[in-house]
Design an enzyme around this catalytic site. Structure first.
Site, PDB file in Angstrom:
ATOM      1  N   ASP A 175       2.579   1.918  -3.058  1.00 41.03           N
ATOM      2  CA  ASP A 175       2.771   2.315  -4.472  1.00 41.03           C
ATOM      3  C   ASP A 175       1.915   3.517  -4.858  1.00 41.03           C
ATOM      4  O   ASP A 175       2.406   4.468  -5.481  1.00 41.03           O
ATOM      5  CB  ASP A 175       2.591   1.132  -5.435  1.00 41.03           C
ATOM      6  CG  ASP A 175       1.229   0.472  -5.440  1.00 41.03           C
ATOM      7  OD1 ASP A 175       0.392   0.774  -4.555  1.00 41.03           O
ATOM      8  OD2 ASP A 175       0.991  -0.369  -6.334  1.00 41.03           O
ATOM      9  N   ALA A 226      -6.004 -13.983  -4.905  1.00 39.18           N
ATOM     10  CA  ALA A 226      -5.058 -14.491  -3.907  1.00 39.18           C
ATOM     11  C   ALA A 226      -3.977 -13.481  -3.565  1.00 39.18           C
ATOM     12  O   ALA A 226      -3.062 -13.783  -2.817  1.00 39.18           O
ATOM     13  CB  ALA A 226      -4.422 -15.783  -4.408  1.00 39.18           C
ATOM     14  N   GLU A 284      -7.035  -0.536 -15.574  1.00 39.06           N
ATOM     15  CA  GLU A 284      -7.643  -1.012 -14.327  1.00 39.06           C
ATOM     16  C   GLU A 284      -8.288   0.148 -13.558  1.00 39.06           C
ATOM     17  O   GLU A 284      -9.383   0.020 -13.027  1.00 39.06           O
ATOM     18  CB  GLU A 284      -6.590  -1.712 -13.472  1.00 39.06           C
ATOM     19  CG  GLU A 284      -7.174  -2.272 -12.204  1.00 39.06           C
ATOM     20  CD  GLU A 284      -6.627  -3.625 -11.787  1.00 39.06           C
ATOM     21  OE1 GLU A 284      -5.844  -4.233 -12.539  1.00 39.06           O
ATOM     22  OE2 GLU A 284      -7.003  -4.073 -10.698  1.00 39.06           O
ATOM     23  N   HIS A 294       0.828  -1.212   0.000  1.00 42.43           N
ATOM     24  CA  HIS A 294       0.000   0.000   0.000  1.00 42.43           C
ATOM     25  C   HIS A 294       0.865   1.266   0.000  1.00 42.43           C
ATOM     26  O   HIS A 294       0.429   2.319   0.466  1.00 42.43           O
ATOM     27  CB  HIS A 294      -1.003  -0.010   1.161  1.00 42.43           C
ATOM     28  CG  HIS A 294      -2.065  -1.057   0.979  1.00 42.43           C
ATOM     29  ND1 HIS A 294      -3.198  -0.851   0.226  1.00 42.43           N
ATOM     30  CD2 HIS A 294      -2.134  -2.341   1.403  1.00 42.43           C
ATOM     31  CE1 HIS A 294      -3.928  -1.944   0.217  1.00 42.43           C
ATOM     32  NE2 HIS A 294      -3.298  -2.880   0.913  1.00 42.43           N
ATOM     33  N   TYR A 314     -10.291  -1.224  -0.695  1.00 43.61           N
ATOM     34  CA  TYR A 314      -9.013  -0.788  -1.268  1.00 43.61           C
ATOM     35  C   TYR A 314      -9.078   0.704  -1.620  1.00 43.61           C
ATOM     36  O   TYR A 314      -8.208   1.496  -1.226  1.00 43.61           O
ATOM     37  CB  TYR A 314      -8.696  -1.628  -2.511  1.00 43.61           C
ATOM     38  CG  TYR A 314      -7.363  -1.282  -3.137  1.00 43.61           C
ATOM     39  CD1 TYR A 314      -6.208  -1.960  -2.767  1.00 43.61           C
ATOM     40  CD2 TYR A 314      -7.259  -0.273  -4.085  1.00 43.61           C
ATOM     41  CE1 TYR A 314      -4.980  -1.649  -3.334  1.00 43.61           C
ATOM     42  CE2 TYR A 314      -6.043   0.044  -4.661  1.00 43.61           C
ATOM     43  CZ  TYR A 314      -4.906  -0.645  -4.283  1.00 43.61           C
ATOM     44  OH  TYR A 314      -3.698  -0.315  -4.839  1.00 43.61           O
ATOM     45  N   LEU A 317      -1.838 -12.337  -5.690  1.00 38.52           N
ATOM     46  CA  LEU A 317      -0.649 -12.617  -6.505  1.00 38.52           C
ATOM     47  C   LEU A 317      -0.760 -11.944  -7.865  1.00 38.52           C
ATOM     48  O   LEU A 317      -0.023 -12.255  -8.791  1.00 38.52           O
ATOM     49  CB  LEU A 317      -0.447 -14.127  -6.661  1.00 38.52           C
ATOM     50  CG  LEU A 317      -0.277 -14.888  -5.337  1.00 38.52           C
ATOM     51  CD1 LEU A 317      -0.136 -16.384  -5.589  1.00 38.52           C
ATOM     52  CD2 LEU A 317       0.935 -14.364  -4.557  1.00 38.52           C
ATOM     53  N   SER A 318      -1.717 -11.031  -7.957  1.00 35.51           N
ATOM     54  CA  SER A 318      -1.802 -10.160  -9.107  1.00 35.51           C
ATOM     55  C   SER A 318      -2.185 -10.861 -10.403  1.00 35.51           C
ATOM     56  O   SER A 318      -1.562 -10.665 -11.441  1.00 35.51           O
ATOM     57  CB  SER A 318      -0.437  -9.488  -9.247  1.00 35.51           C
ATOM     58  OG  SER A 318      -0.570  -8.356  -9.976  1.00 35.51           O
ATOM     59  N   ASP A 324       1.932  -3.795  -9.516  1.00 37.46           N
ATOM     60  CA  ASP A 324       1.651  -5.099 -10.119  1.00 37.46           C
ATOM     61  C   ASP A 324       1.940  -5.097 -11.615  1.00 37.46           C
ATOM     62  O   ASP A 324       2.546  -6.023 -12.155  1.00 37.46           O
ATOM     63  CB  ASP A 324       0.178  -5.489  -9.888  1.00 37.46           C
ATOM     64  CG  ASP A 324      -0.165  -5.532  -8.416  1.00 37.46           C
ATOM     65  OD1 ASP A 324       0.765  -5.508  -7.587  1.00 37.46           O
ATOM     66  OD2 ASP A 324      -1.365  -5.578  -8.097  1.00 37.46           O
TER      67      ASP A 324
HETATM   68  C1  GLA Z   1      -2.844  -4.417  -5.007  1.00 42.72           C
HETATM   69  C2  GLA Z   1      -2.701  -3.268  -5.977  1.00 42.72           C
HETATM   70  C3  GLA Z   1      -1.275  -2.702  -5.931  1.00 42.72           C
HETATM   71  C4  GLA Z   1      -0.854  -2.398  -4.497  1.00 42.72           C
HETATM   72  C5  GLA Z   1      -1.157  -3.571  -3.581  1.00 42.72           C
HETATM   73  C6  GLA Z   1      -0.907  -3.249  -2.134  1.00 42.72           C
HETATM   74  O1  GLA Z   1      -2.066  -5.503  -5.406  1.00 42.72           O
HETATM   75  O2  GLA Z   1      -2.986  -3.686  -7.290  1.00 42.72           O
HETATM   76  O3  GLA Z   1      -1.197  -1.548  -6.740  1.00 42.72           O
HETATM   77  O4  GLA Z   1      -1.446  -1.225  -4.036  1.00 42.72           O
HETATM   78  O5  GLA Z   1      -2.487  -4.014  -3.700  1.00 42.72           O
HETATM   79  O6  GLA Z   1       0.443  -3.026  -1.911  1.00 42.72           O
END
Ligand code: GLA
Length: 400
Positions: free
Chosen positions: A35, A127, A164, A33, A234, A129-130, A176
């Site tokens: 970025d 999960a 996004e 959190h 978020y 993991l993006s 990500d």
């Molecule tokens: C998600 C978002 C990222 C980042 C993380 C938390 O993965 O896509 O941009 O903010 O949460 O670090």
């Protein structure tokens, strides 16, 4: 499925020989959190890919099949035109990402040709993991190449973030997409999310520990509690940080983001912030410092220090940022009681998803049994545990 099988399935469904593109998921070692607050992160791409096969299409627009959902959708050109109306409610959720990426490419001047696409994702969804960024980057790669457009990886990452933010509706930061686009196997990426400068930190040599057989592994434990970022929490965290920055800027107009603030200044302005905003800001400011300290520790091969910073990061995410959940806390606590574990913390956005653990290789089996068994006993859920390798960022798959 393997790339060869994806190619064969594409041929069976749409005909012709497709081009294949891939993009990886990522694990964030530390820096959560931060970025979207112009801070630092330390992710690495992992060996879970999303693959997109693409071939020339006959219709007007895109015909897209998701192997994971066994669904095919048609996406007409009007849906990704520059002046496209907002998302159609009720569209299959995965296809929103296709619309989003196609719109962002169109807005960047790329003329998307009619095409057939087939998507196969192996990054676990929800999960942390993006999986979203892996899907976006694989799609952007495939569509840009089919259009004959040459876009640098960093430009593709920004374009996917915009997709996004603007179409999917999550106000995510750049971590990500950047990790999915620019990672290199064998390395973690220290990324400055304000300047977008990054430095590759070699992992393989650093994760070797004197006296330990085979060094240290990155182990990911999936709580099997799924999160959804498009949901409000978020975006709410982001607003709370913005509220904090606005309050801090009243005392010091040069403050444009939490990157411009240190802990002393934050504490000096305590009464200017409401209690929630204060804690959110404190997490971000201290997490940035932890990322830099962790990068130093990694470069010096000091995994004890790295692990201590991971634990501190988790505590802060739980107490100050409030993005953990009981299952993540339990998983971290269980990991902490296993001998041979340097550090454990939640990874990604939170509210479920995975923990990341640094585990001595000769303790990995014991770790998986102990953590997996106790977690199952306490929650009734059987966690997936992945011992992962690092991977390269998005690319065309040439040989199959
Ligand atoms: C998600 C978002 C990222 C980042 C993380 C938390 O993965 O896509 O941009 O903010 O949460 O670090």
């Amino acid at each position: 499925m393997t790339p060869a099988r994806l190619r064969a399935q594409f041929a069976a469904r749409f005909g012709g020989a497709p081009a294949l593109h891939r993009a990886p998921g990522r694990v964030n070692l530390i820096g959560e959190h931060t970025d979207y607050n112009g801070g630092f992160v330390l992710p690495a791409a992992i060996d879970f890919d999303t693959r997109v096969a693409i071939g020339a299409g006959a219709g007007r627009g895109l015909r897209v099949h998701s192997c994971n959902f066994d669904q095919t959708v048609r996406i007409g050109r009007e849906q990704f035109a520059v002046d496209a109306a907002p998302n159609q409610p009720g569209a299959a959720s995965w296809s929103v990402y296709v619309v989003a990426v196609a719109r962002a490419l169109t807005a960047a001047g790329v003329q998307i040709p009619d095409a057939d696409l087939m998507i196969d994702g192996e990054v676990p969804v929800g999960a942390g993991l993006s999986s979203s960024a892996a899907l976006e980057l694989a799609l952007a790669h495939a569509l840009a190449e089919a259009a004959g457009a040459r876009l640098e990886p960093a430009a593709l990452a920004l374009l996917c973030q915009r997709a996004e933010n603007e179409t999917v509706g999550t106000r995510c930061g750049i971590m990500d997409q950047y990790a999915a686009a620019l990672s290199r196997a064998g390395h973690a990426m220290l990324l400055d999310c304000r300047s977008l400068q990054h430095r590759e930190l070699p992992l393989d040599a650093r994760l070797r520990v004197a006296g330990a057989r085979g060094g240290v592994k990155i182990v990911i434990c999936n709580t099997m509690v799924r999160h959804s970022h498009a949901g409000g929490e978020y975006n709410r965290r982001r607003e709370e940080c913005e509220r904090g920055v606005a309050a801090l800027a009243r005392g010091a107009p040069a403050v444009a983001s939490l990157r411009d603030v240190d802990e002393d200044f934050l504490v000096s302005q305590r009464t200017a912030l409401d209690e929630v905003a204060f804690r959110r800001c404190r997490h971000v400011i201290l997490e940035n410092a932890r990322v830099l300290a962790a990068a130093d520790a990694l470069e010096q091969g000091d995994l004890d220090q790295f692990g201590a910073l991971m634990h501190e990061s988790h505590r802060s995410l739980r107490q100050d940022y409030e993005v953990s959940c009981p299952e993540l806390d339990l998983m971290v606590e269980l990991a902490g009681s296993v001998e041979g574990v340097y550090g454990a913390r939640m990874t990604g956005g939170g509210f479920g998803g995975c923990t990341v653990n640094l585990v001595r290789e000769d303790a990995v089996e014991r770790f998986s049994e102990a953590v997996g068994g106790s977690y199952r006993g306490a929650t009734g859920r059987t966690p997936d545990i992945y011992v992962c390798e690092t991977a390269d960022g998005a690319a065309r798959i040439d040989a199959v």
